[in-house]
Design an enzyme around this catalytic site. Structure first.
Site, PDB file in Angstrom:
ATOM      1  N   ILE A  42       0.822  -1.214   0.000  1.00 52.40           N
ATOM      2  CA  ILE A  42       0.000   0.000   0.000  1.00 52.40           C
ATOM      3  C   ILE A  42       0.859   1.269   0.000  1.00 52.40           C
ATOM      4  O   ILE A  42       0.423   2.321  -0.464  1.00 52.40           O
ATOM      5  CB  ILE A  42      -0.964  -0.043   1.218  1.00 52.40           C
ATOM      6  CG1 ILE A  42      -2.210   0.771   0.970  1.00 52.40           C
ATOM      7  CG2 ILE A  42      -0.290   0.394   2.486  1.00 52.40           C
ATOM      8  CD1 ILE A  42      -3.284   0.547   2.023  1.00 52.40           C
ATOM      9  N   GLY A  90      10.148  -7.085   7.770  1.00 58.13           N
ATOM     10  CA  GLY A  90       9.215  -7.565   8.788  1.00 58.13           C
ATOM     11  C   GLY A  90       9.215  -6.783  10.085  1.00 58.13           C
ATOM     12  O   GLY A  90       8.647  -7.235  11.076  1.00 58.13           O
ATOM     13  N   HIS A  95       6.702 -12.147   5.439  1.00 58.00           N
ATOM     14  CA  HIS A  95       6.423 -11.690   4.075  1.00 58.00           C
ATOM     15  C   HIS A  95       7.719 -11.393   3.337  1.00 58.00           C
ATOM     16  O   HIS A  95       8.746 -11.097   3.934  1.00 58.00           O
ATOM     17  CB  HIS A  95       5.508 -10.461   4.060  1.00 58.00           C
ATOM     18  CG  HIS A  95       6.016  -9.295   4.860  1.00 58.00           C
ATOM     19  ND1 HIS A  95       5.811  -9.198   6.214  1.00 58.00           N
ATOM     20  CD2 HIS A  95       6.712  -8.190   4.506  1.00 58.00           C
ATOM     21  CE1 HIS A  95       6.344  -8.070   6.660  1.00 58.00           C
ATOM     22  NE2 HIS A  95       6.919  -7.445   5.649  1.00 58.00           N
ATOM     23  N   HIS A 111       9.213  -8.967   0.154  1.00 61.22           N
ATOM     24  CA  HIS A 111       8.985  -7.823  -0.733  1.00 61.22           C
ATOM     25  C   HIS A 111       9.569  -8.147  -2.102  1.00 61.22           C
ATOM     26  O   HIS A 111      10.729  -8.569  -2.195  1.00 61.22           O
ATOM     27  CB  HIS A 111       9.714  -6.580  -0.219  1.00 61.22           C
ATOM     28  CG  HIS A 111       9.203  -6.033   1.082  1.00 61.22           C
ATOM     29  ND1 HIS A 111       8.298  -5.001   1.157  1.00 61.22           N
ATOM     30  CD2 HIS A 111       9.481  -6.365   2.363  1.00 61.22           C
ATOM     31  CE1 HIS A 111       8.052  -4.712   2.418  1.00 61.22           C
ATOM     32  NE2 HIS A 111       8.767  -5.527   3.185  1.00 61.22           N
TER      33      HIS A 111
HETATM   34  P1  5GP Z   1       8.009  -4.534   6.876  1.00 60.28           P
HETATM   35  O1  5GP Z   1       7.206  -5.203   7.978  1.00 60.28           O
HETATM   36  O2  5GP Z   1       8.632  -5.536   5.936  1.00 60.28           O
HETATM   37  O3  5GP Z   1       9.012  -3.551   7.431  1.00 60.28           O
HETATM   38  O4  5GP Z   1       7.018  -3.647   6.010  1.00 60.28           O
HETATM   39  C1  5GP Z   1       5.653  -3.971   5.863  1.00 60.28           C
HETATM   40  C2  5GP Z   1       5.137  -3.469   4.531  1.00 60.28           C
HETATM   41  O5  5GP Z   1       3.739  -3.655   4.517  1.00 60.28           O
HETATM   42  C3  5GP Z   1       5.419  -1.977   4.256  1.00 60.28           C
HETATM   43  O6  5GP Z   1       6.101  -1.844   3.018  1.00 60.28           O
HETATM   44  C4  5GP Z   1       4.018  -1.348   4.202  1.00 60.28           C
HETATM   45  O7  5GP Z   1       3.899  -0.343   3.218  1.00 60.28           O
HETATM   46  C5  5GP Z   1       3.104  -2.537   3.912  1.00 60.28           C
HETATM   47  N1  5GP Z   1       1.777  -2.418   4.507  1.00 60.28           N
HETATM   48  C6  5GP Z   1       1.498  -1.997   5.758  1.00 60.28           C
HETATM   49  N2  5GP Z   1       0.155  -2.028   5.974  1.00 60.28           N
HETATM   50  C7  5GP Z   1      -0.403  -2.459   4.822  1.00 60.28           C
HETATM   51  C8  5GP Z   1      -1.763  -2.698   4.435  1.00 60.28           C
HETATM   52  O8  5GP Z   1      -2.724  -2.499   5.185  1.00 60.28           O
HETATM   53  N3  5GP Z   1      -1.960  -3.136   3.170  1.00 60.28           N
HETATM   54  C9  5GP Z   1      -0.920  -3.368   2.298  1.00 60.28           C
HETATM   55  N4  5GP Z   1      -1.230  -3.806   1.076  1.00 60.28           N
HETATM   56  N5  5GP Z   1       0.371  -3.161   2.647  1.00 60.28           N
HETATM   57  C10 5GP Z   1       0.621  -2.702   3.892  1.00 60.28           C
END
Ligand code: 5GP
Length: 135
Positions: free
Chosen positions: A34, A90, A97, A99
């Protein structure tokens, strides 16, 4: 730490929060980030309650990578780039997850950079473009 079943991605998996889905199978779901680093930035998540990526069981880990492969190729077709890069962070969402991000240089995977400002319509257009190269 115990898995938090109310994290955002768990809620997306339960259908409580919408996402711009790219693809799905029995073990894995992928959708648009998002707040993307780049157009066509996609997240790939396992359908299991695990926080840290490298705590995933062998089945989920290997299936997730095999599932990600055609999506990475679709990203490379959908957006001009040198290749599709991948990253495991994460720190924001405690559900495992991956990327997938189109890159031209190493800095394109720098998650401390400012994210793109995209409208829901732009997210949808990118989602449709990736999907069109996937099938
Ligand atoms: P990380 O946990 O790997 O640091 O980042 C989590 C990722 O999830 C971020 O890039 C963020 O933009 C994305 N993200 C966070 N909340 C949402 C959501 O509600 N929907 C989507 N599609 N992505 C999200």
């Amino acid at each position: 730490m115990a898995y938090d079943p109310n994290n955002i991605f768990a809620r997306i998996l339960r259908g409580e929060i919408p996402c711009k889905k790219v693809d799905e199978d029995a073990h894995t779901l992928s959708f648009r980030d998002i707040n993307p680093l780049a157009p066509t930035h996609v997240l790939v998540i396992p359908k299991t309650e695990t926080d840290k990526f490298f705590d995933l069981s062998g089945v989920y880990l290997s299936e997730l990578l095999l599932f990600a492969q055609p999506i990475a190729h679709a990203i490379e077709s959908a957006y001009p780039c040198n290749r599709c890069g991948m990253s495991v962070i994460g720190l924001e969402v405690p559900h495992a997850h991956l990327h997938l991000v189109p890159i031209n240089n190493a800095d394109d995977l720098n998650f401390t950079r400012e994210k793109l400002k995209v409208t829901p319509e732009e997210l949808r257009e990118d989602q449709e473009r990736i999907v069109s190269f996937l099938h």
